[in-house]
Write an enzyme that holds these catalytic residues in place. Structure first.
Site, PDB file in Angstrom:
ATOM      1  N   GLU A   1     -10.178   0.192   2.709  1.00 21.65           N
ATOM      2  CA  GLU A   1     -10.086   1.642   2.906  1.00 21.65           C
ATOM      3  C   GLU A   1     -11.195   2.385   2.143  1.00 21.65           C
ATOM      4  O   GLU A   1     -11.750   3.353   2.648  1.00 21.65           O
ATOM      5  CB  GLU A   1      -8.710   2.136   2.463  1.00 21.65           C
ATOM      6  CG  GLU A   1      -7.602   1.615   3.378  1.00 21.65           C
ATOM      7  CD  GLU A   1      -6.210   2.045   2.933  1.00 21.65           C
ATOM      8  OE1 GLU A   1      -6.086   2.646   1.848  1.00 21.65           O
ATOM      9  OE2 GLU A   1      -5.256   1.784   3.686  1.00 21.65           O
TER      10      GLU A   1
ATOM     11  N   LYS B   1      -3.303  14.717   2.154  1.00 24.00           N
ATOM     12  CA  LYS B   1      -3.179  14.991   3.596  1.00 24.00           C
ATOM     13  C   LYS B   1      -3.154  16.499   3.867  1.00 24.00           C
ATOM     14  O   LYS B   1      -2.882  17.303   2.964  1.00 24.00           O
ATOM     15  CB  LYS B   1      -1.908  14.311   4.121  1.00 24.00           C
ATOM     16  CG  LYS B   1      -1.900  12.786   3.930  1.00 24.00           C
ATOM     17  CD  LYS B   1      -0.722  12.150   4.640  1.00 24.00           C
ATOM     18  CE  LYS B   1      -0.678  10.653   4.409  1.00 24.00           C
ATOM     19  NZ  LYS B   1       0.373   9.982   5.222  1.00 24.00           N
TER      20      LYS B   1
ATOM     21  N   TYR C   1      -5.799   3.744  10.199  1.00 16.17           N
ATOM     22  CA  TYR C   1      -4.414   3.392  10.551  1.00 16.17           C
ATOM     23  C   TYR C   1      -4.359   2.269  11.592  1.00 16.17           C
ATOM     24  O   TYR C   1      -3.468   2.252  12.439  1.00 16.17           O
ATOM     25  CB  TYR C   1      -3.672   4.627  11.048  1.00 16.17           C
ATOM     26  CG  TYR C   1      -3.197   5.529   9.915  1.00 16.17           C
ATOM     27  CD1 TYR C   1      -2.464   5.007   8.844  1.00 16.17           C
ATOM     28  CD2 TYR C   1      -3.460   6.886   9.914  1.00 16.17           C
ATOM     29  CE1 TYR C   1      -2.029   5.821   7.805  1.00 16.17           C
ATOM     30  CE2 TYR C   1      -3.020   7.709   8.868  1.00 16.17           C
ATOM     31  CZ  TYR C   1      -2.312   7.162   7.824  1.00 16.17           C
ATOM     32  OH  TYR C   1      -1.868   7.962   6.794  1.00 16.17           O
TER      33      TYR C   1
ATOM     34  N   HIS D   1      -1.622   9.782   0.974  1.00 15.84           N
ATOM     35  CA  HIS D   1      -1.752   8.364   1.318  1.00 15.84           C
ATOM     36  C   HIS D   1      -2.277   7.628   0.094  1.00 15.84           C
ATOM     37  O   HIS D   1      -3.101   8.162  -0.649  1.00 15.84           O
ATOM     38  CB  HIS D   1      -2.756   8.169   2.462  1.00 15.84           C
ATOM     39  CG  HIS D   1      -3.179   6.730   2.609  1.00 15.84           C
ATOM     40  ND1 HIS D   1      -2.428   5.811   3.296  1.00 15.84           N
ATOM     41  CD2 HIS D   1      -4.236   6.047   2.084  1.00 15.84           C
ATOM     42  CE1 HIS D   1      -3.016   4.625   3.204  1.00 15.84           C
ATOM     43  NE2 HIS D   1      -4.116   4.745   2.483  1.00 15.84           N
TER      44      HIS D   1
ATOM     45  N   ASN E   1       3.929  13.458   4.713  1.00 17.45           N
ATOM     46  CA  ASN E   1       4.269  12.943   3.384  1.00 17.45           C
ATOM     47  C   ASN E   1       3.181  13.146   2.323  1.00 17.45           C
ATOM     48  O   ASN E   1       3.117  12.418   1.336  1.00 17.45           O
ATOM     49  CB  ASN E   1       4.749  11.491   3.468  1.00 17.45           C
ATOM     50  CG  ASN E   1       3.721  10.564   4.067  1.00 17.45           C
ATOM     51  OD1 ASN E   1       2.562  10.924   4.181  1.00 17.45           O
ATOM     52  ND2 ASN E   1       4.149   9.365   4.433  1.00 17.45           N
TER      53      ASN E   1
HETATM   54  P1  TYD Z   1       2.574   3.232   6.902  1.00 16.26           P
HETATM   55  O1  TYD Z   1       1.196   2.655   6.712  1.00 16.26           O
HETATM   56  O2  TYD Z   1       3.646   2.367   7.458  1.00 16.26           O
HETATM   57  O3  TYD Z   1       3.152   3.856   5.518  1.00 16.26           O
HETATM   58  P2  TYD Z   1       2.452   4.322   4.153  1.00 16.26           P
HETATM   59  O4  TYD Z   1       1.720   5.621   4.426  1.00 16.26           O
HETATM   60  O5  TYD Z   1       3.612   4.544   3.192  1.00 16.26           O
HETATM   61  O6  TYD Z   1       1.535   3.219   3.714  1.00 16.26           O
HETATM   62  O7  TYD Z   1       2.464   4.508   7.869  1.00 16.26           O
HETATM   63  C1  TYD Z   1       1.361   5.385   7.806  1.00 16.26           C
HETATM   64  C2  TYD Z   1       1.818   6.805   8.039  1.00 16.26           C
HETATM   65  O8  TYD Z   1       2.375   6.946   9.342  1.00 16.26           O
HETATM   66  C3  TYD Z   1       2.932   7.253   7.092  1.00 16.26           C
HETATM   67  O9  TYD Z   1       2.429   7.717   5.862  1.00 16.26           O
HETATM   68  C4  TYD Z   1       3.608   8.337   7.891  1.00 16.26           C
HETATM   69  C5  TYD Z   1       3.419   7.902   9.321  1.00 16.26           C
HETATM   70  N1  TYD Z   1       4.653   7.297   9.874  1.00 16.26           N
HETATM   71  C6  TYD Z   1       5.454   8.060  10.696  1.00 16.26           C
HETATM   72  O10 TYD Z   1       5.171   9.260  10.966  1.00 16.26           O
HETATM   73  N2  TYD Z   1       6.598   7.494  11.225  1.00 16.26           N
HETATM   74  C7  TYD Z   1       6.950   6.203  10.937  1.00 16.26           C
HETATM   75  O11 TYD Z   1       8.012   5.729  11.432  1.00 16.26           O
HETATM   76  C8  TYD Z   1       6.113   5.418  10.068  1.00 16.26           C
HETATM   77  C9  TYD Z   1       6.471   3.988   9.708  1.00 16.26           C
HETATM   78  C10 TYD Z   1       4.970   6.005   9.566  1.00 16.26           C
END
Ligand code: TYD
Length: 148
Positions: A136, A9, A49, A125, A122
């Site tokens: 994906e 990211k 997403y 992905h 974070n």
């Molecule tokens: P998600 O697909 O639920 O998690 P992951 O990436 O672990 O598969 O969510 C996608 C992205 O959305 C996540 O990486 C970070 C963002 N996000 C937020 O900013 N706030 C939130 O409350 C959630 C659930 C996700």
């Protein structure tokens, strides 16, 4: 052999963490079957997403993935197809929890992620299931861009 989609990211690219992140996957014995730099469109990110559609944070997440969060002049994402035994679950374990504040300290998100203005920055992905990985990979790569 299982395949999974990884996206480095914008926050991780800006912090120059791409090599460190890739080295962790390489250490797991995973093979890179596809690699590209993508200037992702809003359309692509909303498809990626689709599971977040209707949530209060989806717009912020899409903006973040387009690099708008810090007004970078040039936005990019590095996309990889990784392949190996149980690639999906092993890569997710290496990432840690979605929320970097809750991710274990030895995971990529625990070490390199943060939460800013309610958006989880974070770093990486990774697909959650083999079915998600197939969807994906088809979204981010043409079939001929992934090694057989
Ligand atoms: P998600 O697909 O639920 O998690 P992951 O990436 O672990 O598969 O969510 C996608 C992205 O959305 C996540 O990486 C970070 C963002 N996000 C937020 O900013 N706030 C939130 O409350 C959630 C659930 C996700």
């Amino acid at each position: 052999m299982e395949q999974t989609l990884i996206l480095i990211k914008p926050d991780a690219i800006e912090k120059r963490l791409t090599g460190i992140i890739l080295s962790r996957f390489e250490a797991l014995g995973l093979e890179i079957a596809g690699a590209k730099a993508v200037s992702a469109t809003e359309e692509l990110l909303r498809k990626h997403y689709a599971n977040l559609a209707g949530t209060p944070f989806v717009d912020e997440v899409v903006r973040f993935m387009m690099g708008d969060y810090n007004h970078l002049p040039d936005h990019r994402i590095y996309a990889f197809v990784l392949r190996g035994e149980n690639a999906v679950s092993r890569v997710r374990a290496a990432l840690g929890a979605t929320n970097p504040d809750k991710a274990e300290p030895w995971t990529l998100r625990g070490q390199f992620g943060c939460v800013k203005n309610g958006v989880m920055q974070n770093a990486v992905h990774a697909s959650g299931t083999p079915e998600e990985a197939a969807r994906e990979i088809a979204l981010w790569f043409k079939p001929e861009e992934v090694l057989a």
